[in-house]
Enzyme design. Structure first.
Site, PDB file in Angstrom:
ATOM      1  CE1 TYR A 180      -1.846   4.010   9.208  1.00 37.33           C
ATOM      2  CE2 TYR A 180      -0.655   3.081   7.351  1.00 37.33           C
ATOM      3  CZ  TYR A 180      -1.762   3.073   8.185  1.00 37.33           C
ATOM      4  OH  TYR A 180      -2.760   2.174   7.993  1.00 37.33           O
ATOM      5  N   PRO A 188      -5.511   0.226  18.200  1.00 38.03           N
ATOM      6  CG  PRO A 188      -7.438  -0.885  17.528  1.00 38.03           C
ATOM      7  CD  PRO A 188      -6.788  -0.273  18.735  1.00 38.03           C
ATOM      8  CG  HIS A 222      -2.120  -0.873   1.062  1.00 38.46           C
ATOM      9  ND1 HIS A 222      -3.297  -0.668   1.746  1.00 38.46           N
ATOM     10  CD2 HIS A 222      -2.330  -1.945   0.265  1.00 38.46           C
ATOM     11  CE1 HIS A 222      -4.186  -1.591   1.391  1.00 38.46           C
ATOM     12  NE2 HIS A 222      -3.606  -2.381   0.505  1.00 38.46           N
ATOM     13  CE1 TYR A 272      -6.663   3.856  10.600  1.00 35.46           C
ATOM     14  CE2 TYR A 272      -5.982   4.020   8.303  1.00 35.46           C
ATOM     15  CZ  TYR A 272      -5.827   3.474   9.559  1.00 35.46           C
ATOM     16  OH  TYR A 272      -4.840   2.545   9.784  1.00 35.46           O
ATOM     17  CE  LYS A 313       3.134   3.234  13.630  1.00 36.34           C
ATOM     18  NZ  LYS A 313       3.166   2.678  12.290  1.00 36.34           N
TER      19      LYS A 313
END
Length: 390
Positions: A385, A293, A72, A201, A297
């Site tokens: 991220y 979550p 991704h 998200y 991580k």
């Protein structure tokens, strides 16, 4: 039994540590209180940082991950019905993440350990550890009615948040930090194609949602729900209807629904135990820290712990140097707290906190507006991220 390193816990962190040490010629025994089938049944994370994927390759178990994992380059933040793409590759100088389920990571590591005929004691009852504050750590357990004693040079506590290792440390030798969030994630797993090629998200007045995946044909979706909710009250139809209501119109119209394979509600917490070393006992992964979550991580932090611990143990046996062992806790905690900060920040940014005053909600909206409108802020988000440098 006698071994160099006793590993308590056969989840991904314990298995990965065992595999790395095996390749370095260091003997290990793994003790796990659950069955292998139960360990594989756990539905967990699916986003691997680039450094975690590289560590799997280093351990010699990355072939299937490389073949089946989904690279991704970015993900989306959806706010007020509008999607904004965070271009990870462009913002981080080419770094990406890999979608590959934790269950598959565990399966690959189990397969490698079985192929090497390395000792793993599943369904070990009444595990207790002693002597780690001296030179001769020992563990005792019962396997299929047989009492077993294992002596080792070191013990690695990879047995999770509720495991025996951290619980065996005297209370005055450890400090615990914890934040419990006033909501949980209701998760649904289904054999349906993902609604998007990348994770979404979504912040919405009805609550946070996440559109994720485990493969090109298996999807994982989450809804923010109060801790008072019961999974039994959520039919598949109710879940899909609520998810659609929280998505932007384009995503909602593309959603493919189907029967759930699994539904569960997970509470959210931030947790850190300090230090992570107690004599010859070393904590790793969820035994030492938990993150919400939201930032993906948890598994990645466990992998970085394992990287540091494996390097330190290899240095001990090959070079007779304890420098890595002596610095293990400090090295881990420096990275842990940065990941805790990021996970807390992203959770605070994207979820509804109904109990907070209106002033806090306005600050949250201003923060989102800043992140989406600032190249520098998006770069900070992307850098965290994909994973901070080891």
């Amino acid at each position: 039994m006698r071994t160099q390193v006793l590993i308590v816990g056969a989840g991904p962190s314990g298995l990965l540590l065992g595999q790395l040490l095996h390749r370095a010629g260091i003997d290990t025994v793994i003790v796990e209180r659950q069955s292998g089938e139960h360990v594989l049944s756990r539905i967990r994370a699916g986003v691997l940082e680039q450094g975690t994927a590289e560590l799997m390759n280093e351990a010699g178990v990355g072939a299937r991950m490389q073949a089946e994992g989904l690279v991704h380059d970015g993900f989306a933040l959806a706010v007020d019905g509008v999607r904004h793409r965070i271009d990870l590759r462009a913002l981080t100088g080419g770094r990406t993440v890999l979608v590959y389920g934790q269950t598959e990571v565990t399966r690959d590591l189990m397969t490698a350990r079985a192929a090497a005929d390395l000792p793993t004691l599943y369904e070990a009852a009444d595990v207790c550890i002693e002597g780690f504050d001296g030179d001769h750590p020992v563990a005792r357990c019962t396997v299929r009615g047989e009492a077993i004693e294992i002596t080792a040079d070191f013990i690695a506590g990879c047995d999770g948040f509720h495991g025996v290792c951290r619980a065996s440390v005297p209370a005055d030798a450890i400090r615990l930090f914890e934040k419990v969030y006033p909501f949980g994630w209701l998760g649904l797993l289904s054999d349906t194609p993902p609604v998007s090629d990348e994770l979404i998200y979504s912040r919405h007045a009805r609550g946070f949602s996440l559109c994720s995946m485990r493969s090109a044909t298996r999807s994982r979706y989450y809804l923010q729900v109060p801790l008072t909710e019961r999974v039994e009250d959520w039919s598949d139809t109710r879940f899909w209807d609520e998810l659609r209501a929280r998505l932007d119109p384009q995503t909602a119209s593309a959603l493919v629904t189907g029967p759930s394979l699994e539904k569960s509600i997970a509470p959210l917490r931030s947790f850190v135990a300090e230090p992570m070393r107690f004599g010859r006992l070393f904590l790793a992964g969820d035994a030492a820290h938990i993150v919400p979550p939201t930032g993906a991580k948890g598994l990645n932090l466990a992998a970085s712990d394992v990287r540091y611990l494996s390097q330190a143990l290899i240095e001990h046996y090959r070079e007779r140097s304890d420098a890595g062992l002596d610095h293990y806790s400090a090295r881990c905690l420096s990275r842990v707290w940065k990941a805790e900060r990021f996970s807390w920040w992203l959770t605070s940014l994207m979820h509804n906190f109904d109990q907070e005053p209106a002033f806090q909600a306005r600050l949250q909206s201003a923060e989102l507006d800043y992140v989406l409108g600032s190249q520098a802020a998006r770069q900070v988000l992307a850098e965290n991220y994909v994973g901070l440098p080891l």
